[in-house]
Design an enzyme around this catalytic site. Structure first.
Site, PDB file in Angstrom:
ATOM      1  N   GLY A 167       0.812  -1.216   0.000  1.00  0.00           N
ATOM      2  CA  GLY A 167       0.000   0.000   0.000  1.00  0.00           C
ATOM      3  C   GLY A 167       0.839   1.256   0.000  1.00  0.00           C
TER       4      GLY A 167
ATOM      5  N   TYR B 155     -13.594  -5.021   8.764  1.00  0.00           N
ATOM      6  CA  TYR B 155     -12.316  -4.312   8.870  1.00  0.00           C
ATOM      7  C   TYR B 155     -11.750  -4.441  10.279  1.00  0.00           C
ATOM      8  CZ  TYR B 155      -9.060  -0.440   9.489  1.00  0.00           C
ATOM      9  OH  TYR B 155      -7.956   0.303   9.816  1.00  0.00           O
TER      10      TYR B 155
ATOM     11  N   GLY C 198      -1.386   7.584   1.160  1.00  0.00           N
ATOM     12  CA  GLY C 198      -1.571   7.684   2.595  1.00  0.00           C
ATOM     13  C   GLY C 198      -0.368   7.350   3.440  1.00  0.00           C
TER      14      GLY C 198
ATOM     15  N   GLY D 290       1.343   4.549   3.839  1.00  0.00           N
ATOM     16  CA  GLY D 290       2.417   3.832   3.167  1.00  0.00           C
ATOM     17  C   GLY D 290       3.299   4.736   2.339  1.00  0.00           C
TER      18      GLY D 290
ATOM     19  N   SER E 101      -4.727  -1.311  14.772  1.00  0.00           N
ATOM     20  CA  SER E 101      -5.703  -0.221  14.740  1.00  0.00           C
ATOM     21  C   SER E 101      -6.358  -0.081  16.093  1.00  0.00           C
ATOM     22  CB  SER E 101      -6.777  -0.480  13.689  1.00  0.00           C
ATOM     23  OG  SER E 101      -7.814   0.482  13.776  1.00  0.00           O
TER      24      SER E 101
END
Length: 421
Positions: A87, A266, A91, A93, A224
């Site tokens: 990724g 998620y 963003g 990454g 997260s």
């Protein structure tokens, strides 16, 4: 020592911030529809064009056009430390790649969209010899294997692997209707957890070779705050809950077999990410590889929210900037991730890292003057469940067709220094 606010304690009463975020999310999300599980047999196989998409993208890497000099397809110079970032085209990454390149790293960008990565590298002024672009679709087990093979054939050695890419489907039809990959996995779990699990397995010999060379390799899997139920954000419904993992083992849309919700998918996948890091550290703590996870702060304007409603994407950054003070820019978050990848202060394996400021604690968000020093955070009791971590690891091995973790099939023509020990 950890302060009491970092210990695993679920709030007994909802805070004002929790209620506000929860009500905002529920207000903006479409009304729930009755869920009818879609059999995997109804999922169409990918077209021949889709199946060969990675071939075309890889060919583009091997033969960059004369008009795009910012793209490098050569193997990383042996004098540089090399980091693989999934990724990397947007963003967190992308900004982590930028920070590491400035510090002398060579970045292998594992992305789905070669042209997008090429454009972003040009915009960020990446030096030509500082990065390489490879196609990797984490939703496809074959694509992950092809990516790992390409690295070895090109002679790329890996000192750090950052499992960063993620998919979040919190609104619209995708929230209530699961999508399945060609491998038969729910899309969020396939992209966020199983794809990265397969990737760590495939690149494990390269990380071990780096350890044997004394380069102190690291494997970093993004966590997260939403996957930790001992936080305010983690208490916002739907909460992460893997149940007994029977749903994952049996191919159900959610691990606990509950009614499908893309937001929960998620959060469940991030819980899997953190459990996986802890199990890797437990199994391979004598490998010389440093295993870490982290929460870089609330990146309220990240592309992760691209599938959310326009109203949410407008209001959420304002809320984080002006009320909770939890806002973290993509640039700051990228610097934080880079710190976990290279700092001697974060070279201890098995930790879940966080920062004071730009996080889940309102007091620290308002009062801290040190936003740059990582701290060892205490994850939730679910993340610390060793029995569940072991079971998840074993189920993931089975789903990814792995008989011996870290010992993938040999690659013909490999030039990388692969460890077979």
């Amino acid at each position: 020592p950890l302060s009491s606010r970092h210990r695993a304690q679920a709030p007994t009463l909802p805070s004002f911030t929790q209620l506000l975020v929860s009500s905002t999310t529920n207000m903006l999300a479409p009304s729930a529809k009755l869920y009818n599980a879609r059999a995997r047999a109804n999922v169409r196989a990918p077209s021949a064009r889709a199946a060969h998409r990675h071939v075309a993208a890889r060919a583009a890497v091997d033969t960059p056009s004369a008009t795009t000099p910012a793209t490098s397809s050569s193997s990383s110079p042996s004098s540089k430390r090399t980091v693989v970032i999934t990724g990397a085209s947007s963003g967190l990454g992308l900004n982590a790649a930028n920070s590491l390149i400035k510090n002398g790293w060579h970045v292998v960008c594992a992305v789905r969209d070669f042209a997008k990565m090429e454009m972003k590298a040009t915009q960020m002024n990446f030096p030509k010899d500082s990065f390489s672009v490879y196609h990797c679709d984490l939703a496809s087990q074959k694509s992950v294997r092809a990516f790992a093979e390409a690295l070895q054939v090109d002679g790329v050695n890996v000192d750090v692997l950052i499992c960063n890419a993620a998919l979040y489907l919190p609104s619209g039809r995708a929230r209530w209707h699961p999508q399945f990959t060609a491998d038969g996995f729910e899309l969020s779990m396939a992209s966020n957890h199983l794809g990265h699990f397969k990737l760590v397995h495939e690149l494990f010999p390269l990380l071990k070779a780096s350890a044997e060379a004394g380069r102190k390799p690291r494997c970093i899997i993004l966590g997260s705050v939403t996957g930790n139920t001992n936080t305010v954000a983690g208490q916002v419904p739907p909460k992460a809950n893997l149940g007994d993992l029977s749903g994952l083992a049996e191919g159900a849309p959610l691990a606990d077999k509950s009614m499908f919700d893309g937001a929960k998918a998620y959060k469940d996948s991030k819980l899997c990410n953190m459990l996986t890091m802890r199990e890797l550290d437990k199994r391979y703590n004598d490998s010389g590889i440093i295993f870490s996870s982290l929460y870089p702060g609330c990146i309220a304007e990240t592309g992760l929210f691209r599938n959310h409603t326009n109203v949410f994407r407008f209001l959420f950054p304002l809320l984080q900037k002006n009320l909770t003070k939890g806002y973290v820019s993509e640039e700051e978050a990228g610097e934080r991730l880079a710190t976990i990848a290279e700092s001697e202060d974060t070279a201890e394996s098995g930790n879940y890292w966080a920062w004071r400021g730009g996080g889940d604690d309102l007091v620290e968000n308002y009062n801290t003057k040190d936003r740059g020093t990582p701290i060892k955070n205490q994850p939730s009791t679910d993340v610390q469940d060793d029995a569940k971590a072991k079971k998840l690891f074993e189920i993931s091995m089975d789903l990814c067709n792995i008989s011996e973790f870290g010992a993938p099939a040999p690659v013909a023509g490999a030039k990388s220094k692969v460890s077979t020990a």
